[in-house]
Design a protein around this motif. Structure first.
Motif, PDB file in Angstrom:
ATOM      1  N   TRP A  30     -14.044  12.203  18.908  1.00 16.45           N
ATOM      2  CA  TRP A  30     -13.896  13.549  19.359  1.00 16.45           C
ATOM      3  C   TRP A  30     -12.466  14.073  19.885  1.00 16.45           C
ATOM      4  CZ3 TRP A  30     -18.146  17.326  18.545  1.00 16.45           C
ATOM      5  CH2 TRP A  30     -19.155  16.997  17.982  1.00 16.45           C
ATOM      6  N   ASP A  31     -12.011  13.130  20.815  1.00 13.91           N
ATOM      7  CA  ASP A  31     -10.964  13.555  21.519  1.00 13.91           C
ATOM      8  C   ASP A  31      -9.698  13.248  20.537  1.00 13.91           C
ATOM      9  OD1 ASP A  31     -12.055  14.141  23.937  1.00 13.91           O
ATOM     10  OD2 ASP A  31     -12.040  12.050  24.526  1.00 13.91           O
ATOM     11  N   LEU A  32      -9.654  11.976  19.629  1.00 16.26           N
ATOM     12  CA  LEU A  32      -8.692  11.812  18.907  1.00 16.26           C
ATOM     13  C   LEU A  32      -8.552  12.959  17.973  1.00 16.26           C
ATOM     14  CD1 LEU A  32      -6.642   9.682  17.529  1.00 16.26           C
ATOM     15  CD2 LEU A  32      -8.631   8.998  16.177  1.00 16.26           C
ATOM     16  N   ALA A  33      -9.745  13.562  17.254  1.00 23.85           N
ATOM     17  CA  ALA A  33      -9.891  14.673  16.386  1.00 23.85           C
ATOM     18  C   ALA A  33      -9.050  15.910  16.934  1.00 23.85           C
ATOM     19  CB  ALA A  33     -11.335  14.796  15.988  1.00 23.85           C
ATOM     20  N   GLU A  34      -9.476  16.399  18.026  1.00 23.90           N
ATOM     21  CA  GLU A  34      -8.951  17.474  18.767  1.00 23.90           C
ATOM     22  C   GLU A  34      -7.158  17.044  18.920  1.00 23.90           C
ATOM     23  OE1 GLU A  34     -10.788  18.898  22.174  1.00 23.90           O
ATOM     24  OE2 GLU A  34     -12.609  18.846  21.355  1.00 23.90           O
ATOM     25  N   GLU A  35      -6.990  16.252  19.390  1.00 25.17           N
ATOM     26  CA  GLU A  35      -5.590  15.652  19.847  1.00 25.17           C
ATOM     27  C   GLU A  35      -4.776  15.865  18.390  1.00 25.17           C
ATOM     28  OE1 GLU A  35      -5.773  11.989  21.788  1.00 25.17           O
ATOM     29  OE2 GLU A  35      -6.668  13.002  23.384  1.00 25.17           O
ATOM     30  N   CYS A  36      -5.256  15.239  17.413  1.00 26.96           N
ATOM     31  CA  CYS A  36      -4.687  14.987  16.111  1.00 26.96           C
ATOM     32  C   CYS A  36      -4.483  16.520  15.541  1.00 26.96           C
ATOM     33  CB  CYS A  36      -5.116  14.077  15.286  1.00 26.96           C
ATOM     34  SG  CYS A  36      -4.866  12.444  15.790  1.00 26.96           S
ATOM     35  N   ALA A  37      -5.619  17.312  15.684  1.00 25.49           N
ATOM     36  CA  ALA A  37      -5.576  18.584  15.084  1.00 25.49           C
ATOM     37  C   ALA A  37      -4.580  19.301  15.854  1.00 25.49           C
ATOM     38  CB  ALA A  37      -6.858  19.235  15.332  1.00 25.49           C
ATOM     39  N   GLN A  38      -4.529  19.526  17.053  1.00 23.52           N
ATOM     40  CA  GLN A  38      -3.439  20.124  17.922  1.00 23.52           C
ATOM     41  C   GLN A  38      -2.224  19.579  17.182  1.00 23.52           C
ATOM     42  OE1 GLN A  38      -4.515  19.041  21.831  1.00 23.52           O
ATOM     43  NE2 GLN A  38      -6.044  20.388  22.364  1.00 23.52           N
ATOM     44  N   ASP A  39      -1.905  18.477  17.247  1.00 26.98           N
ATOM     45  CA  ASP A  39      -0.591  17.750  16.751  1.00 26.98           C
ATOM     46  C   ASP A  39      -0.386  18.608  15.243  1.00 26.98           C
ATOM     47  OD1 ASP A  39      -0.301  16.395  18.975  1.00 26.98           O
ATOM     48  OD2 ASP A  39      -0.956  14.338  18.088  1.00 26.98           O
ATOM     49  N   ALA A  40      -1.157  18.682  14.650  1.00 24.87           N
ATOM     50  CA  ALA A  40      -1.046  19.119  13.211  1.00 24.87           C
ATOM     51  C   ALA A  40      -0.589  20.777  13.293  1.00 24.87           C
ATOM     52  CB  ALA A  40      -2.248  19.120  12.523  1.00 24.87           C
ATOM     53  N   PHE A  41      -1.011  21.648  13.967  1.00 28.63           N
ATOM     54  CA  PHE A  41      -0.615  22.954  14.405  1.00 28.63           C
ATOM     55  C   PHE A  41       0.677  22.888  15.051  1.00 28.63           C
ATOM     56  CE2 PHE A  41      -5.215  23.470  13.708  1.00 28.63           C
ATOM     57  CZ  PHE A  41      -5.226  24.953  13.009  1.00 28.63           C
ATOM     58  N   ALA A  42       0.908  22.166  16.007  1.00 30.24           N
ATOM     59  CA  ALA A  42       2.185  22.068  16.223  1.00 30.24           C
ATOM     60  C   ALA A  42       3.307  21.609  15.233  1.00 30.24           C
ATOM     61  CB  ALA A  42       2.380  20.980  17.574  1.00 30.24           C
ATOM     62  N   GLN A  43       2.894  20.657  14.514  1.00 31.07           N
ATOM     63  CA  GLN A  43       3.878  20.475  13.317  1.00 31.07           C
ATOM     64  C   GLN A  43       3.960  21.689  12.465  1.00 31.07           C
ATOM     65  OE1 GLN A  43       2.758  16.798  11.537  1.00 31.07           O
ATOM     66  NE2 GLN A  43       4.014  17.220   9.663  1.00 31.07           N
ATOM     67  N   ALA A  44       2.917  22.179  12.265  1.00 30.37           N
ATOM     68  CA  ALA A  44       3.135  23.619  11.409  1.00 30.37           C
ATOM     69  C   ALA A  44       4.142  24.606  11.840  1.00 30.37           C
ATOM     70  CB  ALA A  44       1.792  24.224  11.319  1.00 30.37           C
ATOM     71  N   LEU A  45       4.175  24.716  13.155  1.00 33.40           N
ATOM     72  CA  LEU A  45       4.936  25.640  13.957  1.00 33.40           C
ATOM     73  C   LEU A  45       6.394  25.218  13.633  1.00 33.40           C
ATOM     74  CD1 LEU A  45       3.280  26.353  17.257  1.00 33.40           C
ATOM     75  CD2 LEU A  45       3.733  28.026  15.441  1.00 33.40           C
ATOM     76  N   GLN A  46       6.484  24.017  13.454  1.00 33.65           N
ATOM     77  CA  GLN A  46       7.909  23.854  13.401  1.00 33.65           C
ATOM     78  C   GLN A  46       8.342  23.422  11.685  1.00 33.65           C
ATOM     79  OE1 GLN A  46       8.096  19.649  15.094  1.00 33.65           O
ATOM     80  NE2 GLN A  46       8.357  20.208  17.029  1.00 33.65           N
ATOM     81  N   THR A  47       7.415  23.020  10.956  1.00 28.35           N
ATOM     82  CA  THR A  47       7.711  23.017   9.535  1.00 28.35           C
ATOM     83  C   THR A  47       7.335  24.375   8.621  1.00 28.35           C
ATOM     84  OG1 THR A  47       6.796  20.797   9.618  1.00 28.35           O
ATOM     85  CG2 THR A  47       7.131  21.715   7.616  1.00 28.35           C
ATOM     86  N   TRP A  48       6.433  24.912   8.827  1.00 28.85           N
ATOM     87  CA  TRP A  48       6.459  26.279   8.132  1.00 28.85           C
ATOM     88  C   TRP A  48       7.523  27.137   8.204  1.00 28.85           C
ATOM     89  CZ3 TRP A  48       0.596  27.576   8.720  1.00 28.85           C
ATOM     90  CH2 TRP A  48      -0.127  26.563   8.093  1.00 28.85           C
ATOM     91  N   PRO A  49       8.288  27.299   9.308  1.00 31.39           N
ATOM     92  CA  PRO A  49       9.321  28.339   9.407  1.00 31.39           C
ATOM     93  C   PRO A  49      10.449  27.946   8.227  1.00 31.39           C
ATOM     94  CG  PRO A  49       8.512  28.045  11.348  1.00 31.39           C
ATOM     95  CD  PRO A  49       8.061  27.001  10.652  1.00 31.39           C
ATOM     96  N   ARG A  50      10.574  26.569   7.982  1.00 29.88           N
ATOM     97  CA  ARG A  50      11.682  25.851   7.086  1.00 29.88           C
ATOM     98  C   ARG A  50      11.087  25.938   5.780  1.00 29.88           C
ATOM     99  NH1 ARG A  50      11.854  20.610   9.014  1.00 29.88           N
ATOM    100  NH2 ARG A  50      10.320  19.985   7.210  1.00 29.88           N
TER     101      ARG A  50
END
Length: 409
Positions: A30-50
């Protein structure tokens, strides 16, 4: 940039639970799932504007989170078990958490999956709110009237139990749904209450909770509490248009413009309640809906049958004893019989310590003292409530009340 941030926020509301559920299903962590989901949303904030917002944000986020989890598992792979987890991650090509047709709605299916009966009821509810709804530990703690540290420990213990007992994360078959229903109902009601709080920005949570309650009532038509919960939500939601004024300030029930209440929701909620009560299997949600119907049926605040409401709170306390129920019963007693009869009930609750840190306890006490013209004590209680109030709208209301009982210098 603002448009991209809005897209990420919308994706978080729509996709968080699905992304996390997919990772939990294949890793069991469960912890790994939440942490990696958070990483994915952080990556979206960086990637989607570009690169632009993807056509299927959920699939993009699931892939990003899965890749992140795969990388972390590969780096940690020191034995055959870890290598099998990596292989399982790489084999996953879909965000579907195992749909078998038992539950027809994605989010509701995830809730039934998360509410595993091997955990205590409170743990099921808290873990589901954290994992699928994305509520913070502090928000869940507030809903359960416990400290954030206490709730954090509960969540950790629940995850550890799931991991150590190898509890599978999958949709239960139809015959096992009833044993998980109480937890699912509690999750939906807490989601609704979060959206119905004194923060208009959370309103969409209530709408989603009502939608899911409709699905559940259709799925389990023989479960009276599912219908009772839907009726309760509708009767409460009917008052939403009158709960805040143009400035966003909270308007108390007694001061609301009842012509602004949603008569369609009142009619539907009352009809559902009348039908389910005829089954003769009353439960806490049905009793709460009956209380809400008493309010909805009063054309004026002065017409409210407070004696009936106090009696219904007594029945609710019998079905599910709770200090919050007792506080609400005290409010009803204060309206039916006067503040002098209600104040001892509130002070007994205060002395018990059961509602320590709950802002409505000193707020109710302050109101009773104000009505008894004990203004100095009322002012002190309003200050206590102000220090605990969780939203700006509630703080503004309490400050206005404090000003009313504080003599001008």
């Amino acid at each position: 940039m603002t448009g991209t941030h809005d897209a990420v926020d919308r994706a978080f509301r729509d996709e968080w639970g699905q992304v996390v559920a997919t990772l939990i299903r294949v890793t069991g962590d469960w912890d790994l799932a939440e942490e990696c989901a958070q990483d994915a949303f952080a990556q979206a904030l960086q990637t989607w504007p570009r690169d632009g917002v993807p056509e299927r944000p959920g699939a993009w986020l699931t892939t990003a989170a899965r890749n992140r989890a795969t990388d972390r598992l590969r780096r940690a792979a020191v034995g055959a078990a870890k290598l099998r987890e990596v292989a399982a991650m790489e084999a996953v090509q879909s965000g579907d958490p195992g749909h078998d047709g038992t539950v027809p709605d994605d989010r509701l299916r995830l809730m039934f999956t998360c509410c595993h009966p091997a955990l205590a009821l409170d743990a099921q509810v808290a873990l589901t709110l954290r994992t699928l709804a994305g509520l913070t530990t502090a928000e869940i703690a507030q809903a359960f009237l416990v400290g954030e540290q206490t709730m954090s420990k509960r969540l950790t213990r629940a995850k550890q139990k799931i991991r150590h007992a190898a509890i599978p994360y999958r949709v239960p078959p139809a015959h096992l749904l009833p044993e998980r229903t109480p937890a699912v109902l509690a999750v939906l009601y807490l989601l609704f209450n979060k959206g119905h709080s004194a923060d208009p920005a959370q309103a969409e949570l209530s709408g989603e909770a009502i939608r899911l309650a409709r699905v559940l009532a259709r799925l389990m038509p023989d479960e009276p509490e599912a219908v009772g919960l839907l009726a309760l939500m509708l009767l409460h939601d009917a008052r939403r248009p009158a709960r805040f004024d143009a400035a966003g300030d909270l308007v108390l029930l007694e001061d609301q413009d009842r012509t602004r209440w949603d008569t369609r929701e009142i009619t539907e909620g009352t009809a559902l309640l009348d039908a389910v009560l005829k089954r003769g299997r009353p439960g806490p949600y049905q009793v709460q809906a009956a209380i809400a119907a008493c309010h909805a049926g009063a054309a004026r605040a002065a017409d409210t049958d407070w004696a009936q409401i106090a009696a219904l709170y007594g029945e609710l306390a019998r079905l599910g004893p709770s200090p919050v129920v007792e506080l609400n019963r005290a409010v009803a007693v204060g309206m039916a019989d006067g503040p002098a009869d209600a104040l001892p009930l509130v002070e007994a609750l205060d002395a018990s310590g059961q509602l320590a840190g709950y802002h409505l306890l000193p707020a109710v006490r302050a109101d009773l003292l104000r009505r008894l013209d004990r203004t100095a004590e009322a002012a002190a209680a309003y200050r206590d409530a102000l220090a605990l109030a969780p939203t700006d709208a509630e703080r503004r209301y309490l400050h206005r009340r404090l000003t009313e009982v504080t003599p001008e210098p």
